[in-house]
Motif scaffolding. Structure first.
Motif, PDB file in Angstrom:
ATOM      1  N   ARG A 111      43.202  49.525  75.492  1.00  0.00           N
ATOM      2  CA  ARG A 111      43.478  50.497  76.394  1.00  0.00           C
ATOM      3  C   ARG A 111      42.579  51.926  75.463  1.00  0.00           C
ATOM      4  O   ARG A 111      42.323  52.801  75.708  1.00  0.00           O
ATOM      5  CB  ARG A 111      44.800  51.139  76.615  1.00  0.00           C
ATOM      6  CG  ARG A 111      45.043  49.868  77.874  1.00  0.00           C
ATOM      7  CD  ARG A 111      46.317  50.398  78.750  1.00  0.00           C
ATOM      8  NE  ARG A 111      46.827  49.723  79.025  1.00  0.00           N
ATOM      9  CZ  ARG A 111      47.456  48.430  79.597  1.00  0.00           C
ATOM     10  NH1 ARG A 111      47.634  47.521  77.713  1.00  0.00           N
ATOM     11  NH2 ARG A 111      47.379  47.910  80.847  1.00  0.00           N
ATOM     12  N   ASP A 121      42.654  45.196  83.950  1.00  0.00           N
ATOM     13  CA  ASP A 121      43.954  45.358  85.502  1.00  0.00           C
ATOM     14  C   ASP A 121      43.866  44.144  85.519  1.00  0.00           C
ATOM     15  O   ASP A 121      44.161  43.216  85.790  1.00  0.00           O
ATOM     16  CB  ASP A 121      42.522  45.944  86.772  1.00  0.00           C
ATOM     17  CG  ASP A 121      42.799  46.964  86.399  1.00  0.00           C
ATOM     18  OD1 ASP A 121      43.965  48.017  86.261  1.00  0.00           O
ATOM     19  OD2 ASP A 121      41.363  48.325  87.224  1.00  0.00           O
ATOM     20  N   THR A 124      45.474  42.115  82.743  1.00  0.00           N
ATOM     21  CA  THR A 124      47.186  41.984  83.682  1.00  0.00           C
ATOM     22  C   THR A 124      47.646  41.280  84.670  1.00  0.00           C
ATOM     23  O   THR A 124      48.670  41.369  84.301  1.00  0.00           O
ATOM     24  CB  THR A 124      46.861  44.148  83.604  1.00  0.00           C
ATOM     25  OG1 THR A 124      46.475  44.843  82.138  1.00  0.00           O
ATOM     26  CG2 THR A 124      48.774  44.399  83.903  1.00  0.00           C
ATOM     27  N   ARG A 127      48.331  38.357  83.349  1.00  0.00           N
ATOM     28  CA  ARG A 127      49.375  38.112  82.731  1.00  0.00           C
ATOM     29  C   ARG A 127      48.544  37.651  81.320  1.00  0.00           C
ATOM     30  O   ARG A 127      49.625  36.930  80.418  1.00  0.00           O
ATOM     31  CB  ARG A 127      50.890  37.065  82.669  1.00  0.00           C
ATOM     32  CG  ARG A 127      51.705  38.068  84.256  1.00  0.00           C
ATOM     33  CD  ARG A 127      52.723  37.055  84.647  1.00  0.00           C
ATOM     34  NE  ARG A 127      53.246  37.525  85.758  1.00  0.00           N
ATOM     35  CZ  ARG A 127      53.475  37.258  86.446  1.00  0.00           C
ATOM     36  NH1 ARG A 127      53.708  35.531  86.618  1.00  0.00           N
ATOM     37  NH2 ARG A 127      54.322  38.371  88.060  1.00  0.00           N
ATOM     38  N   PRO A 131      51.536  44.553  80.805  1.00  0.00           N
ATOM     39  CA  PRO A 131      51.093  46.185  81.846  1.00  0.00           C
ATOM     40  C   PRO A 131      51.482  47.106  80.418  1.00  0.00           C
ATOM     41  O   PRO A 131      52.247  47.131  79.872  1.00  0.00           O
ATOM     42  CB  PRO A 131      52.142  46.065  82.417  1.00  0.00           C
ATOM     43  CG  PRO A 131      53.298  45.406  83.001  1.00  0.00           C
ATOM     44  CD  PRO A 131      52.743  44.458  81.990  1.00  0.00           C
TER      45      PRO A 131
END
Length: 132
Positions: A111, A121, A124, A127, A131
């Motif tokens: 991030r 995104d 996430t 998986r 998150p």
């Protein structure tokens, strides 16, 4: 026009993700998964192996499809990108071809990097990263 592409989701034993910093458009200067266009007559798995080797110097074993994303392509086309899980078979990490840099990043570092749009995104959702 749809342009078939592949990407490689490569994790090391420490859970770090292999990323490349794109040297050319689209996404020049941004970090992304190694990957690119599927050449005529090439399977997705063959394209993943070729692209990872060209961009990172690593040879990978291709696993299952993690997910698919569509991204805008120049001229109004669409890049249809199939991202596959992969593991390193052998090699030494060395940026090459259209990668300005390459490295291993822990999921909590992602991030803070300038990533290609939608990458975090998708990872996430599939998986691959938790998150955050």
């Amino acid at each position: 026009m749809r342009i078939k592409c592949v990407g490689a989701i490569v994790l090391d034993d420490a859970g770090r993700l292999l990323l490349v910093r794109r040297a050319r458009p689209p996404g020049a200067g941004l970090w992304s998964l190694p990957g690119g266009r599927v050449e005529p007559g090439e399977t997705d798995a063959e394209a993943v192996v070729r692209e990872v080797r060209e961009e990172t110097g690593l040879v990978v074993r291709v696993g299952r499809l993690a997910g698919t994303v569509d991204r805008p392509a120049p001229g109004g086309g669409v890049f249809e990108i199939n991202d596959y899980l992969a593991t390193v078979a052998h090699g030494t990490l060395t940026p090459g071809d259209d990668a300005a840099d390459a490295g291993w990043y822990h999921p909590d570092e992602l991030r803070r990097l300038p990533l290609t749009p939608g990458l975090i995104d998708a990872l996430t959702e599939w998986r691959v990263v938790p998150p955050g």
